[in-house]
Design a protein around this motif. Structure first.
Motif, PDB file in Angstrom:
ATOM      1  N   THR A 429       0.816  -1.225   0.000  1.00 36.79           N
ATOM      2  CA  THR A 429       0.000   0.000   0.000  1.00 36.79           C
ATOM      3  C   THR A 429       0.843   1.264   0.000  1.00 36.79           C
ATOM      4  O   THR A 429       0.372   2.332  -0.384  1.00 36.79           O
ATOM      5  CB  THR A 429      -0.917   0.034   1.240  1.00 36.79           C
ATOM      6  OG1 THR A 429      -0.115   0.014   2.427  1.00 36.79           O
ATOM      7  CG2 THR A 429      -1.860  -1.170   1.233  1.00 36.79           C
ATOM      8  N   GLY A 430       2.088   1.176   0.466  1.00 35.13           N
ATOM      9  CA  GLY A 430       2.917   2.374   0.506  1.00 35.13           C
ATOM     10  C   GLY A 430       4.244   2.115   1.185  1.00 35.13           C
ATOM     11  O   GLY A 430       4.584   0.976   1.545  1.00 35.13           O
ATOM     12  N   TYR A 431       5.004   3.223   1.379  1.00 34.38           N
ATOM     13  CA  TYR A 431       6.302   3.152   2.058  1.00 34.38           C
ATOM     14  C   TYR A 431       6.405   4.297   3.081  1.00 34.38           C
ATOM     15  O   TYR A 431       5.870   5.393   2.862  1.00 34.38           O
ATOM     16  CB  TYR A 431       7.449   3.304   1.057  1.00 34.38           C
ATOM     17  CG  TYR A 431       7.570   2.178   0.069  1.00 34.38           C
ATOM     18  CD1 TYR A 431       8.246   1.009   0.402  1.00 34.38           C
ATOM     19  CD2 TYR A 431       7.008   2.294  -1.203  1.00 34.38           C
ATOM     20  CE1 TYR A 431       8.373  -0.025  -0.526  1.00 34.38           C
ATOM     21  CE2 TYR A 431       7.128   1.270  -2.124  1.00 34.38           C
ATOM     22  CZ  TYR A 431       7.807   0.117  -1.774  1.00 34.38           C
ATOM     23  OH  TYR A 431       7.931  -0.903  -2.678  1.00 34.38           O
ATOM     24  N   GLU A 432       7.123   3.998   4.165  1.00 36.24           N
ATOM     25  CA  GLU A 432       7.434   5.037   5.151  1.00 36.24           C
ATOM     26  C   GLU A 432       8.883   5.477   4.941  1.00 36.24           C
ATOM     27  O   GLU A 432       9.800   4.643   4.935  1.00 36.24           O
ATOM     28  CB  GLU A 432       7.252   4.529   6.573  1.00 36.24           C
ATOM     29  CG  GLU A 432       7.582   5.589   7.624  1.00 36.24           C
ATOM     30  CD  GLU A 432       7.389   5.110   9.062  1.00 36.24           C
ATOM     31  OE1 GLU A 432       7.766   5.835   9.994  1.00 36.24           O
ATOM     32  OE2 GLU A 432       6.870   3.978   9.234  1.00 36.24           O
ATOM     33  N   ALA A 433       9.093   6.779   4.741  1.00 30.23           N
ATOM     34  CA  ALA A 433      10.435   7.316   4.509  1.00 30.23           C
ATOM     35  C   ALA A 433      11.192   7.412   5.826  1.00 30.23           C
ATOM     36  O   ALA A 433      10.676   7.924   6.820  1.00 30.23           O
ATOM     37  CB  ALA A 433      10.349   8.690   3.858  1.00 30.23           C
ATOM     38  N   LEU A 434      12.427   6.891   5.841  1.00 29.90           N
ATOM     39  CA  LEU A 434      13.271   6.875   7.039  1.00 29.90           C
ATOM     40  C   LEU A 434      14.628   7.486   6.694  1.00 29.90           C
ATOM     41  O   LEU A 434      15.304   7.036   5.749  1.00 29.90           O
ATOM     42  CB  LEU A 434      13.452   5.441   7.551  1.00 29.90           C
ATOM     43  CG  LEU A 434      12.163   4.672   7.868  1.00 29.90           C
ATOM     44  CD1 LEU A 434      12.473   3.212   8.184  1.00 29.90           C
ATOM     45  CD2 LEU A 434      11.421   5.326   9.032  1.00 29.90           C
ATOM     46  N   TRP A 478       6.827   6.096  -8.264  1.00 28.89           N
ATOM     47  CA  TRP A 478       6.214   4.826  -7.900  1.00 28.89           C
ATOM     48  C   TRP A 478       4.878   4.664  -8.623  1.00 28.89           C
ATOM     49  O   TRP A 478       4.329   5.643  -9.154  1.00 28.89           O
ATOM     50  CB  TRP A 478       5.976   4.758  -6.389  1.00 28.89           C
ATOM     51  CG  TRP A 478       7.215   4.898  -5.543  1.00 28.89           C
ATOM     52  CD1 TRP A 478       8.502   4.727  -5.926  1.00 28.89           C
ATOM     53  CD2 TRP A 478       7.246   5.273  -4.173  1.00 28.89           C
ATOM     54  NE1 TRP A 478       9.352   4.937  -4.896  1.00 28.89           N
ATOM     55  CE2 TRP A 478       8.599   5.292  -3.774  1.00 28.89           C
ATOM     56  CE3 TRP A 478       6.288   5.592  -3.213  1.00 28.89           C
ATOM     57  CZ2 TRP A 478       9.000   5.602  -2.493  1.00 28.89           C
ATOM     58  CZ3 TRP A 478       6.662   5.900  -1.936  1.00 28.89           C
ATOM     59  CH2 TRP A 478       8.021   5.908  -1.576  1.00 28.89           C
ATOM     60  N   PRO A 479       4.324   3.462  -8.542  1.00 23.04           N
ATOM     61  CA  PRO A 479       2.969   3.270  -9.074  1.00 23.04           C
ATOM     62  C   PRO A 479       1.971   4.178  -8.364  1.00 23.04           C
ATOM     63  O   PRO A 479       2.138   4.533  -7.189  1.00 23.04           O
ATOM     64  CB  PRO A 479       2.683   1.791  -8.787  1.00 23.04           C
ATOM     65  CG  PRO A 479       4.034   1.159  -8.716  1.00 23.04           C
ATOM     66  CD  PRO A 479       4.944   2.200  -8.116  1.00 23.04           C
ATOM     67  N   ALA A 480       0.923   4.562  -9.059  1.00 24.72           N
ATOM     68  CA  ALA A 480      -0.043   5.524  -8.529  1.00 24.72           C
ATOM     69  C   ALA A 480      -0.794   5.005  -7.319  1.00 24.72           C
ATOM     70  O   ALA A 480      -1.396   5.792  -6.562  1.00 24.72           O
ATOM     71  CB  ALA A 480      -1.022   5.929  -9.623  1.00 24.72           C
ATOM     72  N   THR A 481      -0.777   3.681  -7.095  1.00 26.66           N
ATOM     73  CA  THR A 481      -1.501   3.121  -5.949  1.00 26.66           C
ATOM     74  C   THR A 481      -0.647   3.048  -4.692  1.00 26.66           C
ATOM     75  O   THR A 481      -1.131   2.628  -3.638  1.00 26.66           O
ATOM     76  CB  THR A 481      -1.985   1.712  -6.299  1.00 26.66           C
ATOM     77  OG1 THR A 481      -0.859   0.895  -6.644  1.00 26.66           O
ATOM     78  CG2 THR A 481      -2.980   1.749  -7.456  1.00 26.66           C
ATOM     79  N   ALA A 643       2.274  -4.205  -5.522  1.00 26.63           N
ATOM     80  CA  ALA A 643       1.383  -3.057  -5.341  1.00 26.63           C
ATOM     81  C   ALA A 643       0.007  -3.384  -5.868  1.00 26.63           C
ATOM     82  O   ALA A 643      -0.140  -4.093  -6.867  1.00 26.63           O
ATOM     83  CB  ALA A 643       1.956  -1.837  -6.064  1.00 26.63           C
ATOM     84  N   ARG A 644      -1.023  -2.887  -5.190  1.00 26.55           N
ATOM     85  CA  ARG A 644      -2.384  -3.138  -5.660  1.00 26.55           C
ATOM     86  C   ARG A 644      -2.580  -2.426  -6.996  1.00 26.55           C
ATOM     87  O   ARG A 644      -1.969  -1.390  -7.288  1.00 26.55           O
ATOM     88  CB  ARG A 644      -3.402  -2.678  -4.617  1.00 26.55           C
ATOM     89  CG  ARG A 644      -3.356  -1.210  -4.290  1.00 26.55           C
ATOM     90  CD  ARG A 644      -4.529  -0.830  -3.373  1.00 26.55           C
ATOM     91  NE  ARG A 644      -4.433   0.572  -2.989  1.00 26.55           N
ATOM     92  CZ  ARG A 644      -3.932   1.009  -1.859  1.00 26.55           C
ATOM     93  NH1 ARG A 644      -3.459   0.136  -0.969  1.00 26.55           N
ATOM     94  NH2 ARG A 644      -3.887   2.294  -1.596  1.00 26.55           N
ATOM     95  N   HIS A 645      -3.454  -3.002  -7.815  1.00 25.02           N
ATOM     96  CA  HIS A 645      -3.630  -2.511  -9.166  1.00 25.02           C
ATOM     97  C   HIS A 645      -4.574  -1.323  -9.228  1.00 25.02           C
ATOM     98  O   HIS A 645      -4.438  -0.476 -10.111  1.00 25.02           O
ATOM     99  CB  HIS A 645      -4.150  -3.651 -10.066  1.00 25.02           C
ATOM    100  CG  HIS A 645      -3.198  -4.803 -10.138  1.00 25.02           C
ATOM    101  ND1 HIS A 645      -1.992  -4.738 -10.809  1.00 25.02           N
ATOM    102  CD2 HIS A 645      -3.276  -6.068  -9.603  1.00 25.02           C
ATOM    103  CE1 HIS A 645      -1.358  -5.899 -10.692  1.00 25.02           C
ATOM    104  NE2 HIS A 645      -2.129  -6.726  -9.973  1.00 25.02           N
TER     105      HIS A 645
END
Length: 668
Positions: A429-434, A478-481, A643-645
């Protein structure tokens, strides 16, 4: 003594000026009186000359031919003592004498005659009166018994048919008149002198008052130059001078002294919660307590902000310093009553002793400050002495801060991204920036180290902006989702955070709906109104807001309806104890249920075992992250295959009443 001498000199000057003024006044009065007597003598002489012209028969022959008839002698004899005239002389217009009143002899039968006298010489003064055309008056004061004490001698012309036919020299008795005029002028002089004395007295009083006020102003200026204007204790410059004096005395007499540095605990919270006026009152109260615990010859100073210092003199052993340091801690521990509210007290103390920790005053002050840092690091509300190891650690810490500042300028930091998964544990669903920092000498530096360093050095706002901008630039590829989560610090809320986020979105082109900004509960404790306005500004951009580490701070359910949260992140401490403690499992289940009832999604951090994953899935957790599912990786190593479509559907509106954020109370 100097003030008394100055007052005595002022009194002498005033007295001399007064005497001189009185003398000058009386001299002026005397001159005016004599001028007045001359004027009156002239008027009497002119009137007498008119009487002669009008009453004396054979006047023309008398002056032109020097022929004095018996009738003229009789009339002239009658005119003696008229208008205070006691003697006269008659001259022709050439100054030749004709008659002197002394020559008129009154017989027993009442008749008068002229006594025979030798001829008189010509009078040059008469000639001058005739030639110059003006009268001549001379005022005389005499001790002769035959003449009045005060009289005037006046030369006036006798005019007949428009021509000067002769001159009369008239002697006017002005004794009584002089006495009256003198008395009148003396009364005036006394009045003027009295007024002058009064004015001089007022002027002297004003001068003395002005000098006294000037001395007070000078004393005040000297006081302000050496003391802190708010608390009244010594300022930094005066304290440094006192330290230098103590150092000289120690070198000459082996007298030992100590320096104690004092820093208030949680003072910033007072300013933030109650305002700077309450902070100033707190500083004044602290100064009074410090002055109450020191001895007569010890000196208290305010070095700036909430930093105080004490110069302890006459130290015989280290225990003396220990005793004073403990007394300071105990004196500042009780709360303060400020503006009807209780303000928490407490302070930390660092001490350094001359001879033991150094022999230079500046060095001692520096080491006392290091000892203070050690006391605060050990838990605050206590005292500590200088320790060389602490000094070394602080120097290393300052070097790391310099290196971190350089890394921000030279792009020496990097980002890793930890994946976030849907409830199934497989859909990305996403990423957390560290943020990550690889030091050129020390290697990888933990965020637990360099994040506090950035906060201490005032670099956290710059660091946060860098992370946000760099993460947005990466996420747009990244992908839009796939969404992006970025942690925010409290320091970023002090600036224009909404403008910064808006600029990053515009620069990168990342849609606002894909950006999730995470804040911690501690941010909500202070400045609630300002934080709320900023959060509303961010949601107005379309950005999502998440509460990070929920349940570990000052958790309050009120935050869930006062703030526009889209997601709660359950802290890893709960996740790691799901299997061991049924109470934790119940708390996590309750948090998820409560959040869902308010339309808020839930993320669970720290998923490291299949059992933890299963429990969270059974409780209906919406989003998962942890080492079991994926570790943080550099941007070039990210795999978006799972990633979800389809784009995530928007979150349903929550039954949340944000109310009027301008009226929500401040610090909780």
């Amino acid at each position: 003594m100097n003030l008394r001498n100055a007052s005595a000199r002022l009194a002498i000057v005033c007295a001399a000026a007064l005497i001189a003024a009185v003398v000058a006044i009386f001299a002026a009065i005397q001159g005016a009186a004599e001028d007045h007597l001359r004027i009156e003598a002239e008027q009497s002489a002119l009137k007498w000359a008119e009487v002669i012209r009008d009453t004396v028969p054979d006047l023309d022959p008398l002056f032109r031919q020097a022929q004095v008839s018996p009738a003229s002698v009789r009339q002239l004899g009658e005119l003696l003592r008229v208008n205070e005239i006691f003697r006269f002389k008659l001259y022709d217009n050439q100054g030749r004498p004709i008659l002197v009143s002394d020559d008129i002899v009154r017989e027993a039968d009442g008749s008068v005659r002229l006594a025979a006298r030798p001829p008189a010489v010509d009078n040059e003064e008469v000639r001058q009166v005739v030639l110059q055309g003006h009268n001549q008056i001379e005022l005389h004061r005499s001790d002769d018994a035959k003449r009045p004490p005060v009289y005037s001698e006046a030369y006036v012309p006798v005019i007949s048919k428009g021509q000067v036919i002769g001159v009369v020299e008239v002697y006017v008795d002005q004794t009584a008149r002089a006495r009256r005029i003198t008395n009148a002028f003396r009364r005036i002089a006394l009045g003027v002198a009295a007024v002058f004395v009064l004015l001089m007295g007022v002027a002297a009083w004003q001068l003395r008052l002005r000098r006294h006020e000037q001395k007070q102003v000078e004393a005040r200026v000297r006081y302000m130059a050496h003391h802190d204007t708010l608390t009244g204790v010594l300022n930094r410059a005066s304290f440094n001078a006192a330290l230098a004096d103590a150092q000289r005395r120690a070198r000459d007499s082996a007298e030992i002294f100590a320096v104690l540095c004092i820093d208030l605990d949680r003072f910033k919270e007072v300013n933030d919660a109650l305002g700077h006026a309450a902070g100033d009152e707190t500083l004044c109260a602290v100064a009074r307590r410090l002055q109450a615990v020191v001895r007569q010859f010890d000196q208290v100073a305010r070095l700036g902000g909430d930093e105080f210092a004490i110069l302890q003199t006459g130290v015989r052993r280290v225990e003396d310093v220990t005793t004073l340091a403990q007394r300071v801690v105990d004196a500042l521990a009780p709360p303060h009553e400020i503006a009807g509210q209780r303000v928490l007290g407490g302070a930390s103390v660092g001490a350094a002793v001359y001879g033991t920790d150094g022999t230079d005053s500046n060095q001692l002050l520096h080491k006392a400050d290091l000892a203070l840092y050690r006391a605060k690091s050990n838990g605050r509300g206590q005292y500590s002495f200088y320790d060389a190891q602490t000094d070394e650690s602080l120097q290393s810490r300052r070097a790391m801060i310099r290196d971190l500042r350089d890394a921000l300028k030279t792009d020496g930091l990097s980002l890793n991204f930890q994946p976030l998964f849907d409830a199934d544990g497989t859909t990305l669903t996403g990423y957390e920036a560290l943020a990550r920092w690889t030091h050129p000498r020390h290697g990888a530096v933990s965020p637990m180290v360099f994040i506090p360093l950035a906060e201490e050095a005032g670099l956290i706002e710059e660091l946060g902006a860098w992370v946000l901008n760099r993460a947005c630039l990466e996420a747009v590829t990244w992908p839009a989702t796939v969404d992006l989560s970025v942690n925010l610090s409290a320091a970023q809320f002090r600036g224009d955070l909404v403008g910064t986020v808006k600029g990053c979105l515009a620069t990168s082109g990342l849609p606002a709906s894909r950006l999730h900004l995470e804040i911690t509960e501690s941010l909500l404790i202070n400045n609630t109104d300002a934080v709320l306005r900023t959060l509303h500004g961010l949601t107005g951009l379309g950005v999502r807001i998440a509460m990070d580490d929920f349940g570990t701070g000052y958790s309050s359910l009120a935050y869930l309806w006062r703030f526009p949260f889209d997601k709660l992140k359950i802290d890893r401490a709960f996740t790691q104890n799901l299997e061991q403690d049924p109470k934790v499992d119940l708390i996590v289940k309750s948090i998820i249920s409560l959040a869902h009832s308010m339309g808020i999604r839930v993320n669970a951090e720290g998923v490291e075992t299949p059992q933890q994953l299963a429990r969270l899935q059974s409780h209906g957790c919406d989003e998962l992250q942890g080492y079991l599912l994926g570790r943080p990786s550099a941007a070039n190593l990210l795999d978006h295959a799972h990633a979800r479509h389809d784009a995530q559907p928007p979150v349903a509106p929550r039954a949340t009443n944000f109310g009027n954020f301008d009226t929500i109370p401040g610090s909780l």
